[in-house]
Design a protein around this motif. Structure first.
Motif, short mmCIF file in Angstrom:
data_model
loop_
_atom_site.label_atom_id
_atom_site.label_comp_id
_atom_site.label_asym_id
_atom_site.label_seq_id
_atom_site.Cartn_x
_atom_site.Cartn_y
_atom_site.Cartn_z
N LEU A 14 -0.71 8.87 1.43
CA LEU A 14 -0.64 8.81 2.89
C LEU A 14 -1.76 7.95 3.44
O LEU A 14 -2.86 7.94 2.89
N ILE A 15 -1.47 7.27 4.53
CA ILE A 15 -2.52 6.59 5.29
C ILE A 15 -2.29 7.01 6.74
O ILE A 15 -1.72 6.27 7.53
N SER A 16 -2.68 8.24 7.02
CA SER A 16 -2.42 8.77 8.35
C SER A 16 -3.68 9.17 9.11
O SER A 16 -3.58 9.59 10.26
N SER A 17 -4.82 9.03 8.50
CA SER A 17 -6.06 9.26 9.22
C SER A 17 -6.19 8.21 10.31
O SER A 17 -6.12 7.01 10.04
N HIS A 18 -6.37 8.67 11.53
CA HIS A 18 -6.49 7.72 12.64
C HIS A 18 -7.67 6.79 12.44
O HIS A 18 -7.57 5.58 12.70
N ALA A 19 -8.78 7.32 11.95
CA ALA A 19 -9.98 6.49 11.75
C ALA A 19 -9.74 5.43 10.67
O ALA A 19 -10.14 4.27 10.83
N VAL A 20 -9.06 5.80 9.59
CA VAL A 20 -8.76 4.84 8.52
C VAL A 20 -7.79 3.78 9.03
O VAL A 20 -7.99 2.58 8.81
N LEU A 21 -6.73 4.21 9.71
CA LEU A 21 -5.76 3.24 10.26
C LEU A 21 -6.43 2.26 11.21
O LEU A 21 -6.18 1.05 11.13
N GLU A 22 -7.26 2.77 12.10
CA GLU A 22 -7.92 1.89 13.06
C GLU A 22 -8.86 0.92 12.36
O GLU A 22 -8.92 -0.27 12.71
N ILE A 62 2.25 4.88 15.13
CA ILE A 62 3.46 4.43 14.42
C ILE A 62 3.49 2.91 14.33
O ILE A 62 3.58 2.37 13.23
N PRO A 63 3.41 2.17 15.45
CA PRO A 63 3.41 0.70 15.31
C PRO A 63 2.17 0.19 14.56
O PRO A 63 2.25 -0.82 13.86
N MET A 64 1.06 0.89 14.69
CA MET A 64 -0.15 0.48 13.98
C MET A 64 0.09 0.57 12.47
O MET A 64 -0.20 -0.38 11.73
N PHE A 65 0.66 1.69 12.03
CA PHE A 65 0.94 1.82 10.60
C PHE A 65 2.01 0.83 10.17
O PHE A 65 1.89 0.18 9.13
N ARG A 66 3.07 0.68 10.95
CA ARG A 66 4.17 -0.24 10.58
C ARG A 66 3.65 -1.67 10.39
O ARG A 66 4.06 -2.37 9.47
N GLU A 67 2.75 -2.11 11.26
CA GLU A 67 2.18 -3.45 11.13
C GLU A 67 1.34 -3.54 9.86
O GLU A 67 1.44 -4.51 9.11
N LEU A 68 0.53 -2.56 9.62
CA LEU A 68 -0.29 -2.54 8.41
C LEU A 68 0.61 -2.52 7.16
O LEU A 68 0.33 -3.21 6.18
N ALA A 69 1.68 -1.76 7.22
CA ALA A 69 2.58 -1.62 6.06
C ALA A 69 3.21 -2.95 5.65
O ALA A 69 3.58 -3.11 4.48
N THR A 70 3.30 -3.91 6.57
CA THR A 70 3.87 -5.22 6.21
C THR A 70 2.97 -5.94 5.22
O THR A 70 3.39 -6.88 4.56
N ARG A 71 1.73 -5.52 5.10
CA ARG A 71 0.77 -6.15 4.19
C ARG A 71 0.55 -5.35 2.92
O ARG A 71 -0.31 -5.69 2.12
N LEU A 72 1.31 -4.25 2.77
CA LEU A 72 1.13 -3.36 1.64
C LEU A 72 2.43 -3.19 0.86
O LEU A 72 3.51 -3.31 1.43
N ALA A 73 2.29 -2.86 -0.40
CA ALA A 73 3.45 -2.47 -1.20
C ALA A 73 3.70 -0.98 -0.96
O ALA A 73 2.83 -0.27 -0.44
N HIS A 74 4.87 -0.52 -1.34
CA HIS A 74 5.16 0.89 -1.18
C HIS A 74 5.96 1.42 -2.37
O HIS A 74 6.72 0.68 -2.99
#
Length: 148
Positions: A14-22, A62-74
């Motif tokens: 998971l990458i759901s920590s607000h501080a980590v996402l920001e 949600i959009p913050m994670f979605r944008e970050l996810a474009t740069r990550l594998a899953h």
């Protein structure tokens, strides 16, 4: 994350920590590092996103994670049930330059309410090994290991 200047690699269920996402968002937006990449468990994150949708103050992530996810594998895993086979990706590691942050601590808000362990290792050789391992996971699950 905010002090990294060369590389950031993340591998986490998971990458759901607000501080980590920001912090990750700022690092990407500011072109903070030349080497950025990672992997997450998309099945587990989709459950988190469904939970975020129910809490208005979390919806901005949600959009913050979605944008970050474009740069990550899953990695796609089986949805959790008490009787299902558990095949989710359970690694929790962030490489920042020549340091590694790892342990049982999920990069999530709920982890702050659990008895978790963390380890920060300041060693280039260890960071290189973790970074290579993350790159191998990225390749295994269909991503490209490094983006600038």
């Amino acid at each position: 994350i905010s002090s990294a200047r060369q590389r950031i690699k993340i591998a986490s269920m998971l990458i759901s920590s607000h501080a980590v996402l920001e912090a990750l968002q700022r690092a990407v937006q500011n072109h903070q590092v030349s080497e950025f990449g990672g992997i997450y468990d998309s099945t587990q994150m989709e459950e988190t996103i469904q939970n975020w949708k129910m809490v208005p103050k979390n919806a901005i992530y949600i959009p913050m994670f979605r944008e970050l996810a474009t740069r990550l594998a899953h990695k796609v895993s089986l949805p959790y049930t008490p009787t299902s086979r558990h095949n989710f990706m359970h690694i929790k590691a962030i490489v920042c330059d020549d340091s590694v942050f790892t342990g049982s601590y999920n990069f999530s808000h709920s982890a702050t309410m659990n008895a978790e362990n963390t380890l920060t290792i300041h060693d280039k050789q260890t960071a290189d090994r973790y970074s290579s391992y993350v790159d191998e996971l990225i390749k295994q699950y269909g991503g490209s290991p490094v983006s600038g």
